[in-house]
Design a protein around this motif. Structure first.
Motif, PDB file in Angstrom:
ATOM      1  N   SER A 194       0.827  -1.212   0.000  1.00 37.96           N
ATOM      2  CA  SER A 194       0.000   0.000   0.000  1.00 37.96           C
ATOM      3  C   SER A 194       0.859   1.259   0.000  1.00 37.96           C
ATOM      4  N   ARG A 195       1.805   1.286   0.915  1.00 42.12           N
ATOM      5  CA  ARG A 195       2.714   2.428   1.096  1.00 42.12           C
ATOM      6  C   ARG A 195       1.978   3.752   1.298  1.00 42.12           C
ATOM      7  N   ARG A 196       0.835   3.711   1.950  1.00 44.16           N
ATOM      8  CA  ARG A 196       0.086   4.930   2.262  1.00 44.16           C
ATOM      9  C   ARG A 196       0.489   5.523   3.604  1.00 44.16           C
ATOM     10  N   LEU A 197       1.113   4.721   4.444  1.00 43.44           N
ATOM     11  CA  LEU A 197       1.467   5.166   5.785  1.00 43.44           C
ATOM     12  C   LEU A 197       2.961   5.454   5.843  1.00 43.44           C
ATOM     13  N   SER A 198       3.349   6.654   5.449  1.00 44.26           N
ATOM     14  CA  SER A 198       4.761   7.037   5.484  1.00 44.26           C
ATOM     15  C   SER A 198       5.218   7.193   6.936  1.00 44.26           C
ATOM     16  N   MET A 199       6.515   7.092   7.147  1.00 50.43           N
ATOM     17  CA  MET A 199       7.037   7.261   8.499  1.00 50.43           C
ATOM     18  C   MET A 199       6.739   8.663   9.009  1.00 50.43           C
ATOM     19  N   LYS A 200       6.806   9.652   8.129  1.00 48.24           N
ATOM     20  CA  LYS A 200       6.488  11.024   8.523  1.00 48.24           C
ATOM     21  C   LYS A 200       5.048  11.107   9.035  1.00 48.24           C
ATOM     22  N   LEU A 201       4.133  10.475   8.329  1.00 48.26           N
ATOM     23  CA  LEU A 201       2.728  10.469   8.726  1.00 48.26           C
ATOM     24  C   LEU A 201       2.554   9.754  10.065  1.00 48.26           C
ATOM     25  N   ILE A 202       3.238   8.665  10.244  1.00 47.73           N
ATOM     26  CA  ILE A 202       3.126   7.916  11.495  1.00 47.73           C
ATOM     27  C   ILE A 202       3.678   8.727  12.662  1.00 47.73           C
ATOM     28  N   VAL A 203       4.767   9.448  12.428  1.00 50.56           N
ATOM     29  CA  VAL A 203       5.310  10.320  13.477  1.00 50.56           C
ATOM     30  C   VAL A 203       4.302  11.410  13.819  1.00 50.56           C
ATOM     31  N   GLU A 204       3.635  11.960  12.816  1.00 47.59           N
ATOM     32  CA  GLU A 204       2.600  12.969  13.072  1.00 47.59           C
ATOM     33  C   GLU A 204       1.469  12.388  13.903  1.00 47.59           C
ATOM     34  N   MET A 205       1.142  11.120  13.691  1.00 48.12           N
ATOM     35  CA  MET A 205       0.081  10.464  14.448  1.00 48.12           C
ATOM     36  C   MET A 205       0.448  10.291  15.912  1.00 48.12           C
ATOM     37  N   SER A 206       1.724  10.381  16.223  1.00 48.38           N
ATOM     38  CA  SER A 206       2.141  10.209  17.607  1.00 48.38           C
ATOM     39  C   SER A 206       1.865  11.424  18.467  1.00 48.38           C
ATOM     40  N   ALA A 207       1.376  12.498  17.862  1.00 49.09           N
ATOM     41  CA  ALA A 207       1.000  13.719  18.591  1.00 49.09           C
ATOM     42  C   ALA A 207       2.134  14.230  19.494  1.00 49.09           C
ATOM     43  N   GLY A 208       3.359  14.197  18.952  1.00 49.68           N
ATOM     44  CA  GLY A 208       4.488  14.733  19.688  1.00 49.68           C
ATOM     45  C   GLY A 208       5.222  13.751  20.571  1.00 49.68           C
ATOM     46  N   ASN A 209       4.746  12.503  20.665  1.00 47.16           N
ATOM     47  CA  ASN A 209       5.428  11.519  21.489  1.00 47.16           C
ATOM     48  C   ASN A 209       6.741  11.054  20.871  1.00 47.16           C
ATOM     49  N   PHE A 210       6.841  11.122  19.546  1.00 48.39           N
ATOM     50  CA  PHE A 210       8.022  10.642  18.836  1.00 48.39           C
ATOM     51  C   PHE A 210       8.393  11.642  17.754  1.00 48.39           C
ATOM     52  N   ASN A 211       9.650  11.559  17.269  1.00 47.78           N
ATOM     53  CA  ASN A 211      10.069  12.381  16.149  1.00 47.78           C
ATOM     54  C   ASN A 211      10.928  11.558  15.207  1.00 47.78           C
ATOM     55  N   LEU A 212      11.274  12.122  14.070  1.00 46.80           N
ATOM     56  CA  LEU A 212      12.022  11.380  13.053  1.00 46.80           C
ATOM     57  C   LEU A 212      13.511  11.241  13.354  1.00 46.80           C
ATOM     58  N   LYS A 213      14.016  11.936  14.341  1.00 46.88           N
ATOM     59  CA  LYS A 213      15.464  11.898  14.641  1.00 46.88           C
ATOM     60  C   LYS A 213      15.898  10.603  15.246  1.00 46.88           C
TER      61      LYS A 213
END
Length: 113
Positions: free
Chosen positions: A94-113
């Protein structure tokens, strides 16, 4: 329609101080947390139009991860669930759930670093 962060906020039925509770595989609270994260996973895939089978594959990954952990807190479980959902989405094509999108879903709990 709800935003990804709205989906995350709905799944946070417990206080932030409880979000770092340690998992032992036998406690009822562990089951409740798993259930909330699983329900959140289904809401995410439904929102983005991803096949629901992706959640089943993701939880297979999560359970394999947890089988190798002596202890696991809810923050680690949330991170494992997000990473597993992303990986399962990629495996299914599917590749609809990018890592960037998933990080956004964390509502600030996680980041891409």
């Amino acid at each position: 329609n709800k935003s990804p962060s709205d989906l995350n906020n709905e799944s946070q039925g417990t206080k932030r101080s409880q979000s770092h509770a340690t998992f032992s595989h036998s406690k009822m609270t562990d089951i409740d947390c798993r259930l909330k994260i699983c329900e959140w996973s289904y809401r995410v895939v439904d929102y983005f139009g991803v096949d629901r089978g992706v959640v089943s594959i993701a939880w297979s990954f999560i359970d394999r991860f947890l089988a190798n952990q002596k202890r696991c807190n809810t923050k680690v479980l949330k991170l494992a669930a997000m990473a597993s959902l992303h990986l399962a989405d990629k495996v299914c094509g599917s590749r609809r759930l990018s890592m960037k999108l998933i990080v956004e879903m964390s509502a600030g709990n996680f980041n891409l670093k």
